[in-house]
Design a protein around this motif. Structure first.
Motif, PDB file in Angstrom:
ATOM      1  N   LEU A 128       0.902  -1.158  -0.113  1.00 47.31           N
ATOM      2  CA  LEU A 128      -0.062  -0.180  -0.130  1.00 47.31           C
ATOM      3  C   LEU A 128       0.758   1.392   0.011  1.00 47.31           C
ATOM      4  O   LEU A 128       0.477   2.423  -0.603  1.00 47.31           O
ATOM      5  N   PRO A 129       2.063   1.428   0.809  1.00 39.95           N
ATOM      6  CA  PRO A 129       2.800   2.625   0.446  1.00 39.95           C
ATOM      7  C   PRO A 129       3.296   2.940  -0.669  1.00 39.95           C
ATOM      8  O   PRO A 129       3.612   3.848  -1.173  1.00 39.95           O
ATOM      9  N   ASP A 130       3.367   1.778  -1.680  1.00 39.91           N
ATOM     10  CA  ASP A 130       3.956   2.130  -3.016  1.00 39.91           C
ATOM     11  C   ASP A 130       2.745   2.778  -3.794  1.00 39.91           C
ATOM     12  O   ASP A 130       3.056   3.369  -4.866  1.00 39.91           O
ATOM     13  N   LEU A 131       1.672   2.652  -3.325  1.00 37.30           N
ATOM     14  CA  LEU A 131       0.342   3.269  -4.163  1.00 37.30           C
ATOM     15  C   LEU A 131       0.204   4.654  -3.235  1.00 37.30           C
ATOM     16  O   LEU A 131      -0.931   5.382  -3.623  1.00 37.30           O
ATOM     17  N   LYS A 132       0.862   4.883  -2.366  1.00 38.34           N
ATOM     18  CA  LYS A 132       0.673   6.164  -1.496  1.00 38.34           C
ATOM     19  C   LYS A 132      -0.457   6.276  -0.557  1.00 38.34           C
ATOM     20  O   LYS A 132      -1.113   6.985  -0.315  1.00 38.34           O
ATOM     21  N   ILE A 133      -0.822   4.875  -0.138  1.00 43.67           N
ATOM     22  CA  ILE A 133      -1.854   4.499   0.653  1.00 43.67           C
ATOM     23  C   ILE A 133      -1.176   4.419   2.229  1.00 43.67           C
ATOM     24  O   ILE A 133      -0.559   3.236   2.053  1.00 43.67           O
ATOM     25  N   ASN A 134      -1.575   5.018   3.100  1.00 49.36           N
ATOM     26  CA  ASN A 134      -0.551   4.946   4.500  1.00 49.36           C
ATOM     27  C   ASN A 134      -1.649   4.329   5.519  1.00 49.36           C
ATOM     28  O   ASN A 134      -0.924   4.109   6.664  1.00 49.36           O
ATOM     29  N   GLY A 135      -2.800   3.968   5.083  1.00 47.64           N
ATOM     30  CA  GLY A 135      -3.592   3.280   6.094  1.00 47.64           C
ATOM     31  C   GLY A 135      -4.749   2.587   5.733  1.00 47.64           C
ATOM     32  O   GLY A 135      -5.220   2.911   4.303  1.00 47.64           O
ATOM     33  N   THR A 136      -5.433   1.907   6.486  1.00 48.23           N
ATOM     34  CA  THR A 136      -6.543   0.993   5.820  1.00 48.23           C
ATOM     35  C   THR A 136      -7.699   1.248   7.059  1.00 48.23           C
ATOM     36  O   THR A 136      -7.314   1.358   8.255  1.00 48.23           O
ATOM     37  N   PRO A 137      -8.805   1.421   6.666  1.00 48.52           N
ATOM     38  CA  PRO A 137      -9.212   1.026   5.015  1.00 48.52           C
ATOM     39  C   PRO A 137      -9.047   2.543   4.566  1.00 48.52           C
ATOM     40  O   PRO A 137      -9.040   3.542   5.275  1.00 48.52           O
ATOM     41  N   THR A 138      -9.027   2.466   3.274  1.00 47.84           N
ATOM     42  CA  THR A 138      -8.796   3.649   2.290  1.00 47.84           C
ATOM     43  C   THR A 138      -9.765   3.609   1.198  1.00 47.84           C
ATOM     44  O   THR A 138      -9.529   2.299   0.494  1.00 47.84           O
ATOM     45  N   LEU A 139     -10.665   4.137   0.891  1.00 50.39           N
ATOM     46  CA  LEU A 139     -11.304   3.934  -0.455  1.00 50.39           C
ATOM     47  C   LEU A 139     -11.200   5.204  -1.577  1.00 50.39           C
ATOM     48  O   LEU A 139     -10.780   6.366  -0.988  1.00 50.39           O
ATOM     49  N   LEU A 140     -10.987   4.726  -2.718  1.00 49.92           N
ATOM     50  CA  LEU A 140     -10.591   5.588  -3.870  1.00 49.92           C
ATOM     51  C   LEU A 140     -11.533   5.698  -4.862  1.00 49.92           C
ATOM     52  O   LEU A 140     -11.803   4.584  -5.318  1.00 49.92           O
ATOM     53  N   LEU A 141     -11.988   6.902  -5.461  1.00 51.44           N
ATOM     54  CA  LEU A 141     -12.658   6.745  -6.397  1.00 51.44           C
ATOM     55  C   LEU A 141     -11.723   7.177  -7.731  1.00 51.44           C
ATOM     56  O   LEU A 141     -11.064   8.174  -7.614  1.00 51.44           O
ATOM     57  N   VAL A 142     -11.906   6.218  -8.534  1.00 51.93           N
ATOM     58  CA  VAL A 142     -10.656   6.626  -9.947  1.00 51.93           C
ATOM     59  C   VAL A 142     -11.429   6.679 -11.061  1.00 51.93           C
ATOM     60  O   VAL A 142     -12.330   5.703 -11.292  1.00 51.93           O
ATOM     61  N   ASP A 143     -11.092   7.686 -11.914  1.00 52.10           N
ATOM     62  CA  ASP A 143     -11.632   7.711 -13.150  1.00 52.10           C
ATOM     63  C   ASP A 143     -11.218   6.825 -14.333  1.00 52.10           C
ATOM     64  O   ASP A 143     -10.190   6.238 -13.928  1.00 52.10           O
ATOM     65  N   SER A 144     -11.689   6.907 -15.501  1.00 51.76           N
ATOM     66  CA  SER A 144     -11.211   6.092 -16.601  1.00 51.76           C
ATOM     67  C   SER A 144      -9.886   6.216 -17.050  1.00 51.76           C
ATOM     68  O   SER A 144      -9.161   5.415 -17.681  1.00 51.76           O
ATOM     69  N   GLY A 145      -9.116   7.380 -16.483  1.00 52.26           N
ATOM     70  CA  GLY A 145      -7.743   7.624 -16.898  1.00 52.26           C
ATOM     71  C   GLY A 145      -6.685   7.110 -15.896  1.00 52.26           C
ATOM     72  O   GLY A 145      -5.678   7.315 -15.833  1.00 52.26           O
TER      73      GLY A 145
END
Length: 170
Positions: A128-145
């Protein structure tokens, strides 16, 4: 007389020792308070507008993608499982692609999600730190790009859960 001198010396030593103990105790308390009040030093979780570095994802397969960054060892993730079941159901109705990302091996991650009744489109293993996510739970809304449009961290209160669900809609 010698007993009096010894007694006075012993009392002075005892007083100095007591003062030293009090000073040491105050120092320890101050260190704990400072450490408790300090932030963890970790940079914040990935910011909106950033491209998510999750490899081999076809972001274009859906206009909206929901990434659930959770861990099998996170009690907040387990406590939030009921909301995640509702959220994933909403995502399926709205054709939002769902991806669970866990630091554990995929078989362990899939077993955990199955036990919690959270059925996502894809399960990925990632640090998760490689994705710059430093804690759980984390939700991300990501677009088509592959660009992060919204971030929610931690066990969410009701108003934030409603915000997440509303953003999955059309």
């Amino acid at each position: 007389m010698p007993e009096e001198k010894t007694s006075k010396t012993a009392k002075k030593i005892e007083m100095v020792a007591n003062i030293a103990i009090i000073i040491a105790a105050i120092a320890v308390v101050l260190i704990f308070v400072r450490n408790y009040m300090q932030k963890s030093g970790l940079p914040p979780t990935i910011a909106t507008g950033t491209k998510l570095a999750l490899q081999n994802v076809n972001w274009q397969s859906s206009e909206k993608n929901l990434v659930l960054a959770v861990s099998t060892t996170c009690h907040f993730c387990t406590e939030s499982a009921g909301f995640y079941r509702q959220l994933v159901s909403q995502c399926k109705q709205q054709h939002v692609h769902t991806i669970a990302v866990l630091p554990q091996a995929i078989p362990e991650a899939e077993s955990y999600l199955k036990n919690e009744g959270v059925t996502v489109d894809e399960v990925r293993q990632a640090a998760l730190p490689d994705l710059k996510i430093n804690g759980t739970p984390t939700l991300l809304l990501v677009d088509s790009g592959g660009i992060v449009r919204s971030v929610w961290e931690g066990k969410l209160p009701d108003d934030q859960e409603k915000d997440v669900i509303s953003k999955m809609g059309p």
